[in-house]
Scaffold this motif. Sequence first.
Motif, short mmCIF file in Angstrom:
data_model
loop_
_atom_site.label_atom_id
_atom_site.label_comp_id
_atom_site.label_asym_id
_atom_site.label_seq_id
_atom_site.Cartn_x
_atom_site.Cartn_y
_atom_site.Cartn_z
N GLY A 1 -3.58 17.06 -8.52
CA GLY A 1 -4.09 17.55 -8.15
C GLY A 1 -5.42 17.69 -8.10
N THR A 2 -5.63 17.00 -9.94
CA THR A 2 -6.74 16.77 -11.03
C THR A 2 -7.00 15.19 -10.39
OG1 THR A 2 -5.35 18.04 -12.61
CG2 THR A 2 -7.50 16.25 -12.96
N PRO A 3 -8.39 15.01 -9.93
CA PRO A 3 -8.27 13.74 -9.18
C PRO A 3 -8.18 12.39 -10.52
CG PRO A 3 -10.21 15.42 -8.21
CD PRO A 3 -9.20 15.62 -9.22
N HIS A 4 -7.64 11.31 -10.27
CA HIS A 4 -7.08 9.84 -11.15
C HIS A 4 -7.16 9.18 -10.63
CE1 HIS A 4 -3.44 11.31 -10.75
NE2 HIS A 4 -3.17 10.06 -11.34
N GLY A 5 -6.62 8.14 -11.29
CA GLY A 5 -6.27 6.90 -10.58
C GLY A 5 -7.65 6.22 -10.27
N VAL A 6 -7.46 4.83 -9.20
CA VAL A 6 -8.51 4.30 -8.99
C VAL A 6 -8.33 4.56 -7.71
CG1 VAL A 6 -8.42 1.72 -7.65
CG2 VAL A 6 -7.78 2.29 -9.70
N LEU A 7 -9.16 4.66 -6.92
CA LEU A 7 -10.12 5.12 -5.58
C LEU A 7 -11.04 3.65 -5.20
CD1 LEU A 7 -10.44 6.72 -2.91
CD2 LEU A 7 -12.00 8.24 -4.76
N ALA B 1 -2.59 7.45 5.93
CA ALA B 1 -2.70 7.30 4.68
C ALA B 1 -2.34 8.51 3.99
CB ALA B 1 -3.74 6.66 4.32
N TYR B 2 -1.94 8.48 2.35
CA TYR B 2 -2.22 9.62 1.75
C TYR B 2 -3.24 9.55 1.27
CZ TYR B 2 -1.66 12.03 -2.47
OH TYR B 2 -1.10 13.61 -2.94
N VAL B 3 -3.72 10.80 1.04
CA VAL B 3 -5.10 11.67 1.22
C VAL B 3 -4.83 12.10 -0.33
CG1 VAL B 3 -7.24 12.65 1.64
CG2 VAL B 3 -5.44 12.19 3.51
N SER B 4 -5.11 11.30 -1.09
CA SER B 4 -5.88 11.90 -2.88
C SER B 4 -5.83 12.39 -3.65
CB SER B 4 -5.03 10.23 -3.88
OG SER B 4 -6.42 9.88 -3.88
N LYS C 1 0.70 -1.37 -0.29
CA LYS C 1 0.22 0.21 0.12
C LYS C 1 0.89 1.51 0.22
CE LYS C 1 -4.15 2.41 0.67
NZ LYS C 1 -4.97 2.35 -0.49
N LEU C 2 1.63 1.19 1.01
CA LEU C 2 2.84 2.65 0.81
C LEU C 2 3.38 2.88 -0.42
CD1 LEU C 2 4.74 1.73 4.63
CD2 LEU C 2 3.58 4.03 3.56
N LEU C 3 3.58 2.22 -0.97
CA LEU C 3 4.38 2.07 -2.50
C LEU C 3 3.55 1.91 -3.53
CD1 LEU C 3 6.83 -1.77 -3.30
CD2 LEU C 3 7.43 0.62 -2.42
N ALA C 4 2.00 1.45 -3.51
CA ALA C 4 1.23 2.62 -4.18
C ALA C 4 1.00 4.37 -4.03
CB ALA C 4 -0.30 1.15 -4.33
N GLU C 5 0.60 4.37 -3.05
CA GLU C 5 0.25 5.34 -2.59
C GLU C 5 1.78 6.52 -3.00
OE1 GLU C 5 -0.16 5.54 2.01
OE2 GLU C 5 -1.90 4.89 1.65
N ALA C 6 3.36 5.64 -2.79
CA ALA C 6 4.33 6.39 -2.66
C ALA C 6 4.19 7.36 -4.65
CB ALA C 6 5.89 6.65 -2.88
N GLU C 7 3.50 6.31 -5.47
CA GLU C 7 3.46 6.30 -6.30
C GLU C 7 2.53 7.21 -6.75
OE1 GLU C 7 2.52 3.74 -11.22
OE2 GLU C 7 2.73 2.65 -9.23
N SER C 8 1.17 7.19 -6.21
CA SER C 8 -0.09 8.21 -6.46
C SER C 8 0.27 9.73 -5.92
CB SER C 8 -1.03 7.36 -5.71
OG SER C 8 -2.26 8.02 -5.50
N ALA C 9 1.03 9.74 -5.22
CA ALA C 9 1.62 10.90 -4.77
C ALA C 9 2.68 11.99 -5.83
CB ALA C 9 2.35 10.55 -3.58
N ALA C 10 2.93 10.28 -5.92
CA ALA C 10 4.28 11.45 -7.42
C ALA C 10 3.78 11.79 -8.39
CB ALA C 10 5.07 10.53 -7.58
#
Length: 295
Positions: free
Chosen positions: A86-92, A271-274, A73-82
């Motif tokens: 500011g524009t919502p995208h990806g999997v939620l 957790a990272y808040v996307s 999960k941390l690895l996925a959050e790191a990629e998501s944060a990078a």
Amino acid sequence: MDVADLKTFEAVVRHGSMNKAAQELHTVQSNVTARIQALEQELGVALFQRHARGVNATPAGQRILPFVARISKLLAEAESAAKDDGTPHGVLTLGSLETTMALRLSPALSGFARNYPDVRLVIRSGTTEGLIRQVVENQLDGAFVAGPIDHPEIAQERVFTEELVLVTSQAIQTLKDLPKTPGLRTIVFQLGCSYRQRLETILAGMGIVTAKPLEFGSLDTIINCVAAGIGVTLLPRGVVAAAAENARINVHALPRNRAWVETLFIRRHEAYVSSALKAFVAMAREDQSGGSKHD
């Protein structure tokens, strides 16, 4: 420890089979076996017990499994944060009580899909207890659950307030009729549902002993069973409003200290808040005016 080794370990645990894990990972079984053996050698403990039908995680394997999920999960959050500009995208991936999904989230779901087409939104229903566990285990980005809750790993905020009502068949005109009802049963969601626990407390306070509860996973099935006189349930007023207007059921108000419950949005503290998560929770708050005036 190599991340690929940990992902292989998680797949083997989930499938209980080296071969099935290899199929999921698009590799051969010998590669999976080699990775597991290397991980066991590095840790100095056996992670699996081999048997004729496959493998089972040893106590040591079971202990490290939550850390594997956390690392992934941390690895996925790191990629998501990078990638989050500011524009919502990806999997939620979110969780919700079925009642909250039916009563509160429908407008937000349609509005969110329309406004943020680049987000793939996944909603899973469950009980409060189950959803809390999935958030803690990093299986969900967040969830809508019934309060109050107290968990050291959980951040929470109130999003809605619901009025709970006791729901019966039309044969039961007042709450005074309940103790006179022979073989009274409760119609509830599975164990772990906070409404179920509250219903049991309310009936016990009225001196009512019920037979073994009937458990269902569908809101419509619960309402239909209550309407047929099979038992009673406890649900938000808004969820049963249509059935009450159609004279299928009777709705009984409860004392305020029993009736009002907060619906909370929860996530892991660290957790990272996307951007996608922020946008969805904001939209859910905006749509809450469709519910109780006490929100």
